[in-house]
Design a protein around this motif. Sequence first.
Motif, PDB file in Angstrom:
ATOM      1  N   ILE A 267     -14.070 -23.765 -22.439  1.00  0.00           N
ATOM      2  CA  ILE A 267     -13.815 -23.529 -23.857  1.00  0.00           C
ATOM      3  C   ILE A 267     -12.493 -22.775 -24.000  1.00  0.00           C
ATOM      4  N   TYR A 268     -11.627 -23.249 -24.867  1.00  0.00           N
ATOM      5  CA  TYR A 268     -10.354 -22.576 -25.139  1.00  0.00           C
ATOM      6  C   TYR A 268     -10.614 -21.253 -25.845  1.00  0.00           C
ATOM      7  N   VAL A 269     -10.004 -20.162 -25.335  1.00  0.00           N
ATOM      8  CA  VAL A 269     -10.248 -18.832 -25.907  1.00  0.00           C
ATOM      9  C   VAL A 269      -8.961 -18.154 -26.363  1.00  0.00           C
ATOM     10  N   GLY A 270      -7.921 -18.931 -26.575  1.00  0.00           N
ATOM     11  CA  GLY A 270      -6.681 -18.339 -27.070  1.00  0.00           C
ATOM     12  C   GLY A 270      -5.662 -18.137 -25.963  1.00  0.00           C
ATOM     13  N   GLY A 271      -4.704 -17.276 -26.219  1.00  0.00           N
ATOM     14  CA  GLY A 271      -3.615 -17.087 -25.273  1.00  0.00           C
ATOM     15  C   GLY A 271      -3.213 -15.636 -25.110  1.00  0.00           C
ATOM     16  N   VAL A 272      -2.260 -15.424 -24.209  1.00  0.00           N
ATOM     17  CA  VAL A 272      -1.739 -14.085 -23.942  1.00  0.00           C
ATOM     18  C   VAL A 272      -0.237 -14.206 -23.736  1.00  0.00           C
ATOM     19  N   GLY A 273       0.518 -13.334 -24.410  1.00  0.00           N
ATOM     20  CA  GLY A 273       1.976 -13.385 -24.309  1.00  0.00           C
ATOM     21  C   GLY A 273       2.604 -12.084 -23.882  1.00  0.00           C
ATOM     22  N   THR A 274       1.791 -11.115 -23.455  1.00  0.00           N
ATOM     23  CA  THR A 274       2.332  -9.825 -23.004  1.00  0.00           C
ATOM     24  C   THR A 274       1.786  -9.484 -21.615  1.00  0.00           C
ATOM     25  N   GLY A 275       2.415  -8.494 -20.986  1.00  0.00           N
ATOM     26  CA  GLY A 275       1.978  -8.029 -19.682  1.00  0.00           C
ATOM     27  C   GLY A 275       2.793  -8.582 -18.527  1.00  0.00           C
ATOM     28  N   PHE A 276       3.730  -9.482 -18.805  1.00  0.00           N
ATOM     29  CA  PHE A 276       4.557 -10.065 -17.751  1.00  0.00           C
ATOM     30  C   PHE A 276       5.776  -9.192 -17.479  1.00  0.00           C
ATOM     31  N   ASN A 277       6.242  -9.229 -16.245  1.00  0.00           N
ATOM     32  CA  ASN A 277       7.574  -8.736 -15.942  1.00  0.00           C
ATOM     33  C   ASN A 277       8.316  -9.866 -15.243  1.00  0.00           C
ATOM     34  N   GLU A 278       9.552  -9.654 -14.914  1.00  0.00           N
ATOM     35  CA  GLU A 278      10.367 -10.737 -14.350  1.00  0.00           C
ATOM     36  C   GLU A 278       9.762 -11.300 -13.071  1.00  0.00           C
ATOM     37  N   ARG A 279       9.259 -10.402 -12.222  1.00  0.00           N
ATOM     38  CA  ARG A 279       8.719 -10.847 -10.939  1.00  0.00           C
ATOM     39  C   ARG A 279       7.400 -11.589 -11.109  1.00  0.00           C
ATOM     40  N   SER A 280       6.474 -11.015 -11.896  1.00  0.00           N
ATOM     41  CA  SER A 280       5.163 -11.651 -12.057  1.00  0.00           C
ATOM     42  C   SER A 280       5.282 -12.980 -12.791  1.00  0.00           C
ATOM     43  N   ALA A 281       6.187 -13.060 -13.764  1.00  0.00           N
ATOM     44  CA  ALA A 281       6.368 -14.308 -14.507  1.00  0.00           C
ATOM     45  C   ALA A 281       6.954 -15.400 -13.620  1.00  0.00           C
ATOM     46  N   ALA A 282       7.888 -15.025 -12.738  1.00  0.00           N
ATOM     47  CA  ALA A 282       8.488 -16.009 -11.832  1.00  0.00           C
ATOM     48  C   ALA A 282       7.440 -16.548 -10.858  1.00  0.00           C
ATOM     49  N   ASP A 283       6.605 -15.656 -10.343  1.00  0.00           N
ATOM     50  CA  ASP A 283       5.547 -16.079  -9.422  1.00  0.00           C
ATOM     51  C   ASP A 283       4.551 -16.985 -10.135  1.00  0.00           C
ATOM     52  N   LEU A 284       4.186 -16.609 -11.356  1.00  0.00           N
ATOM     53  CA  LEU A 284       3.234 -17.395 -12.134  1.00  0.00           C
ATOM     54  C   LEU A 284       3.796 -18.784 -12.448  1.00  0.00           C
ATOM     55  N   ARG A 285       5.045 -18.852 -12.854  1.00  0.00           N
ATOM     56  CA  ARG A 285       5.668 -20.135 -13.175  1.00  0.00           C
ATOM     57  C   ARG A 285       5.722 -21.029 -11.936  1.00  0.00           C
ATOM     58  N   LYS A 286       5.991 -20.449 -10.786  1.00  0.00           N
ATOM     59  CA  LYS A 286       6.030 -21.214  -9.536  1.00  0.00           C
ATOM     60  C   LYS A 286       4.674 -21.838  -9.236  1.00  0.00           C
ATOM     61  N   GLN A 287       3.607 -21.067  -9.472  1.00  0.00           N
ATOM     62  CA  GLN A 287       2.255 -21.579  -9.226  1.00  0.00           C
ATOM     63  C   GLN A 287       1.900 -22.677 -10.224  1.00  0.00           C
ATOM     64  N   MET A 288       2.251 -22.490 -11.501  1.00  0.00           N
ATOM     65  CA  MET A 288       1.887 -23.468 -12.526  1.00  0.00           C
ATOM     66  C   MET A 288       2.653 -24.769 -12.389  1.00  0.00           C
ATOM     67  N   ASP A 289       3.909 -24.689 -11.930  1.00  0.00           N
ATOM     68  CA  ASP A 289       4.714 -25.903 -11.796  1.00  0.00           C
ATOM     69  C   ASP A 289       4.107 -26.891 -10.799  1.00  0.00           C
ATOM     70  N   LYS A 290       3.270 -26.403  -9.895  1.00  0.00           N
ATOM     71  CA  LYS A 290       2.623 -27.277  -8.909  1.00  0.00           C
ATOM     72  C   LYS A 290       1.411 -27.999  -9.489  1.00  0.00           C
ATOM     73  N   LEU A 291       0.963 -27.575 -10.681  1.00  0.00           N
ATOM     74  CA  LEU A 291      -0.312 -28.057 -11.213  1.00  0.00           C
ATOM     75  C   LEU A 291      -0.168 -28.761 -12.559  1.00  0.00           C
ATOM     76  N   THR A 292       1.027 -29.118 -12.963  1.00  0.00           N
ATOM     77  CA  THR A 292       1.221 -29.692 -14.301  1.00  0.00           C
ATOM     78  C   THR A 292       0.519 -31.051 -14.442  1.00  0.00           C
ATOM     79  N   ILE A 293      -0.045 -31.265 -15.619  1.00  0.00           N
ATOM     80  CA  ILE A 293      -0.725 -32.524 -15.952  1.00  0.00           C
ATOM     81  C   ILE A 293      -0.264 -32.985 -17.328  1.00  0.00           C
ATOM     82  N   GLY A 294      -0.511 -34.264 -17.658  1.00  0.00           N
ATOM     83  CA  GLY A 294      -0.012 -34.823 -18.905  1.00  0.00           C
ATOM     84  C   GLY A 294      -0.817 -34.423 -20.120  1.00  0.00           C
ATOM     85  N   LYS A 295      -2.160 -34.304 -19.961  1.00  0.00           N
ATOM     86  CA  LYS A 295      -3.033 -33.984 -21.090  1.00  0.00           C
ATOM     87  C   LYS A 295      -3.795 -32.698 -20.799  1.00  0.00           C
ATOM     88  N   PRO A 296      -4.106 -31.918 -21.833  1.00  0.00           N
ATOM     89  CA  PRO A 296      -4.844 -30.666 -21.595  1.00  0.00           C
ATOM     90  C   PRO A 296      -6.260 -30.936 -21.105  1.00  0.00           C
TER      91      PRO A 296
END
Length: 349
Positions: A267-296
Motif C-alpha cells: 500500500i502506498y503511504v506517501g513520501g519523504v523528502g528530508t533527511g538526506f545528505n550528499e553522501r547518503s543520497a548518492a548511495d541511495l541513488r546508486k542502489q535505485m538505479d539498479k532497480l528501475t522499472i517502467g510501471k509502479p
Amino acid sequence: MTKPPGKPSQPLLGDVDTPLRSKPRRRRDPAQPQFSLDPMPARIDPCLALLKPRPPKGPQWAFEVKWDGYRLAVHIEPSGVRILTRGGHDWTHRFPAIAAEAAQLGAATAILDGEAVVLDDQGRSDFGKLQQSLGGRGGNLNSGASVLMAFDLLYFDGHDLAKTELSTRRHLLESLIAPGRESAIRLSEDVDADGEQLLRVACEHGLEGIIAKDRNSPYRSGRLGDWVKIKCIQSDGFLIIGYEKSTASFGGIGRLLLAARKGGELIYVGGVGTGFNERSAADLRKQMDKLTIGKPAVDTGRKRNAVFVEPMLVAEIEYRAWTHDGKLRHASYKGLRDKADEASVYELE
C-alpha cells in the motif's frame, strides 16, 4: 679434591622395584548429580520486541533504553569469535573491535545478544553514523567505531540459558560485563524506574524510546510479547517504490515514494523528502538505479517526473504521525537497512 657421592635419595613411593600405581577409583555414587554440557547452538533466532503505545505496569517488568543499530549475536567459541546478524549472516569482519573485545571477556563459550551502535557526543545511538561507518547498504567497510550494547546472555560456559528466566540471565551477563564498562562491548543497563517516568525522561533526552522485558520470561524467538518497545518518535521500515526527480536536491532525489505491507499486498503511504545528505543520497541513488522499472509496483496516483523501482530496498523512516488518508506525516529519511539485517517492513492493520 672431589666430593664423595651422597646417599641415594629415597624413592618417591617406597621400593624402587615396586611398580607405580594410582589409588583405586571409588565407584560413583548414583545419587550424585551429573553436570552434562549442552551443545552450543550454531544460531538462535532473536527475541523481538512488540510495539506498544505505552509502557506496561507491574513488578515483573524491567526497563532499558532502546538502541538504534544492528541486532547482533556474538558467539564466543573455542575456535574463535563469530558475529552474526539478525538474518544469520557472518559479519565478524565488519565489527573488528567488538570481535577483539569478545575474545578478551574470559568466557570459554558464550552467546551474547545485543545491538551494534555508533554513539554521538551525548551517548545516544545514531543509525545514520552507523550506516556511514559500514559504507552504506551493501558496503564493505569495517566499523571500528561501533560498540555492542549487550542486553542478554543465551549460552554460557557449556550451558544453554534460553529456558532460564531473564533475571538469571541478566545476573550472569553482569558477572561477565561489569556495569559502567567503557569498551567495545558494554552492558545495556536496566533502569529501576516507573515505565512512564523513564519514557518521559528518554524522550526529553532525544532517545528513540525504551524497552520493557518480563523478568520471569525465558528467551523465546519471535515477537511474542515477552519484550515490548515504546517509542518517543515513530521509526519503521518502509519499501522504496520510486522517487520524484529534482535538479535542486542531493542525488537528484526530490522525494522518495514509500509503501507498507497490508496482508499480501503493498500500500502506498506517501513520501519523504528530508533527511538526506550528499553522501547518503548518492548511495541511495546508486542502489535505485539498479532497480528501475517502467510501471509502479503500487498505485501511487498521478506522479509527475517520477522514476519507479522494484520494491527491494527497505528505508528506515522517522515520522510523527499518520494523516487521515493513511500517509506519513513529518517523515524523515534515516538510512537504508541492509539485507543481512532482515529489517521488517511496516504492517498496516
